[in-house]
Motif scaffolding. Sequence first.
Motif, PDB file in Angstrom:
ATOM      1  N   ALA A   1      -4.362  -1.515  -5.797  1.00  0.00           N
ATOM      2  CA  ALA A   1      -5.201  -1.526  -4.590  1.00  0.00           C
ATOM      3  C   ALA A   1      -4.504  -2.297  -3.469  1.00  0.00           C
ATOM      4  O   ALA A   1      -4.459  -1.831  -2.321  1.00  0.00           O
ATOM      5  CB  ALA A   1      -6.563  -2.137  -4.905  1.00  0.00           C
ATOM      6  N   CYS A   2      -3.958  -3.452  -3.799  1.00  0.00           N
ATOM      7  CA  CYS A   2      -3.244  -4.244  -2.788  1.00  0.00           C
ATOM      8  C   CYS A   2      -2.018  -3.505  -2.269  1.00  0.00           C
ATOM      9  O   CYS A   2      -1.734  -3.523  -1.064  1.00  0.00           O
ATOM     10  CB  CYS A   2      -2.843  -5.603  -3.367  1.00  0.00           C
ATOM     11  N   MET A   3      -1.284  -2.835  -3.172  1.00  0.00           N
ATOM     12  CA  MET A   3      -0.086  -2.108  -2.748  1.00  0.00           C
ATOM     13  C   MET A   3      -0.464  -0.981  -1.797  1.00  0.00           C
ATOM     14  O   MET A   3       0.230  -0.733  -0.809  1.00  0.00           O
ATOM     15  CB  MET A   3       0.667  -1.554  -3.962  1.00  0.00           C
ATOM     16  N   SER A   4      -1.574  -0.309  -2.067  1.00  0.00           N
ATOM     17  CA  SER A   4      -2.025   0.773  -1.183  1.00  0.00           C
ATOM     18  C   SER A   4      -2.313   0.247   0.217  1.00  0.00           C
ATOM     19  O   SER A   4      -1.972   0.887   1.214  1.00  0.00           O
ATOM     20  CB  SER A   4      -3.273   1.451  -1.754  1.00  0.00           C
ATOM     21  N   VAL A   5      -2.925  -0.915   0.301  1.00  0.00           N
ATOM     22  CA  VAL A   5      -3.208  -1.519   1.613  1.00  0.00           C
ATOM     23  C   VAL A   5      -1.904  -1.961   2.277  1.00  0.00           C
ATOM     24  O   VAL A   5      -1.696  -1.736   3.465  1.00  0.00           O
ATOM     25  CB  VAL A   5      -4.193  -2.707   1.472  1.00  0.00           C
ATOM     26  N   ALA A   6      -1.004  -2.576   1.505  1.00  0.00           N
ATOM     27  CA  ALA A   6       0.265  -3.059   2.062  1.00  0.00           C
ATOM     28  C   ALA A   6       1.130  -1.912   2.577  1.00  0.00           C
ATOM     29  O   ALA A   6       1.938  -2.095   3.485  1.00  0.00           O
ATOM     30  CB  ALA A   6       1.032  -3.866   1.017  1.00  0.00           C
ATOM     31  N   GLN A   7       0.950  -0.717   2.018  1.00  0.00           N
ATOM     32  CA  GLN A   7       1.755   0.429   2.418  1.00  0.00           C
ATOM     33  C   GLN A   7       1.106   1.262   3.520  1.00  0.00           C
ATOM     34  O   GLN A   7       1.631   2.319   3.873  1.00  0.00           O
ATOM     35  CB  GLN A   7       2.026   1.325   1.206  1.00  0.00           C
ATOM     36  N   LEU A   8       0.009   0.791   4.095  1.00  0.00           N
ATOM     37  CA  LEU A   8      -0.642   1.538   5.173  1.00  0.00           C
ATOM     38  C   LEU A   8       0.341   1.788   6.313  1.00  0.00           C
ATOM     39  O   LEU A   8       1.094   0.894   6.699  1.00  0.00           O
ATOM     40  CB  LEU A   8      -1.847   0.770   5.729  1.00  0.00           C
ATOM     41  N   ALA A   9       0.297   2.990   6.844  1.00  0.00           N
ATOM     42  CA  ALA A   9       1.136   3.308   8.004  1.00  0.00           C
ATOM     43  C   ALA A   9       0.565   2.591   9.223  1.00  0.00           C
ATOM     44  O   ALA A   9      -0.647   2.475   9.384  1.00  0.00           O
ATOM     45  CB  ALA A   9       1.160   4.815   8.225  1.00  0.00           C
ATOM     46  N   ASN A  10       1.449   2.122  10.073  1.00  0.00           N
ATOM     47  CA  ASN A  10       1.028   1.409  11.273  1.00  0.00           C
ATOM     48  C   ASN A  10       1.985   1.725  12.427  1.00  0.00           C
ATOM     49  O   ASN A  10       2.622   0.826  12.976  1.00  0.00           O
ATOM     50  CB  ASN A  10       0.986  -0.098  10.993  1.00  0.00           C
ATOM     51  N   PRO A  11       2.094   2.999  12.811  1.00  0.00           N
ATOM     52  CA  PRO A  11       3.071   3.372  13.836  1.00  0.00           C
ATOM     53  C   PRO A  11       2.781   2.770  15.218  1.00  0.00           C
ATOM     54  O   PRO A  11       3.698   2.568  16.000  1.00  0.00           O
ATOM     55  CB  PRO A  11       3.014   4.898  13.873  1.00  0.00           C
TER      56      PRO A  11
END
Length: 180
Positions: free
Chosen positions: A13-23
């Motif tokens: 769950a944390c990895m999914s949040v950490a990998q959020l795209a933020n262009p």
Amino acid sequence: AGEESTLAGVMRACMSVAQLANPQGDEDVTFLRLLALDVMATLAGVPQIKRSILKPVASPSPRGVGDSLEGNSIGPLLQFLIQGNDAGKDGGEPKGVLYLSAEMAVTGVDDDEQGWAEEPAQVYDTESSWEDDHTAVHAESLLETFVENLGGASTLPAVFQLVDQLLALNSWKNHRAVLS
């Protein structure tokens, strides 16, 4: 520390949040990504959890004379933290905690190169950790924490790969991240 399956779920769950795209460089998304990395770094530092993460997987016994005698390989949680959710899919680069921390160390620096060059060197200060370039400083601190908690033998190959990637691009932000 609970069961390994629970720990794996929290880490995923944390990895999914950490990998959020933020262009667009949204500060709220950056904050969430750093917070997710911070949670994983904190968990990796808890002795009982650290033992669970670093627990090697026993390799099967050699079957022939030419087979390797190496006894252990890295466990699935450690591999997941180093490589991330989608490691190797579609020829993509592994985007685990080391990569994400380095990426945020690069992108967390504002574009005010002159202002940055004129500022005196500072020690990381938790009270102002989200101002200006402190996102990069916090990401650098997280990278160091991950290398320390996950063990140099398992993380150094990934770190050296990151150094090569960052130095290959002619950008002062990348060079700054490598030096830090």
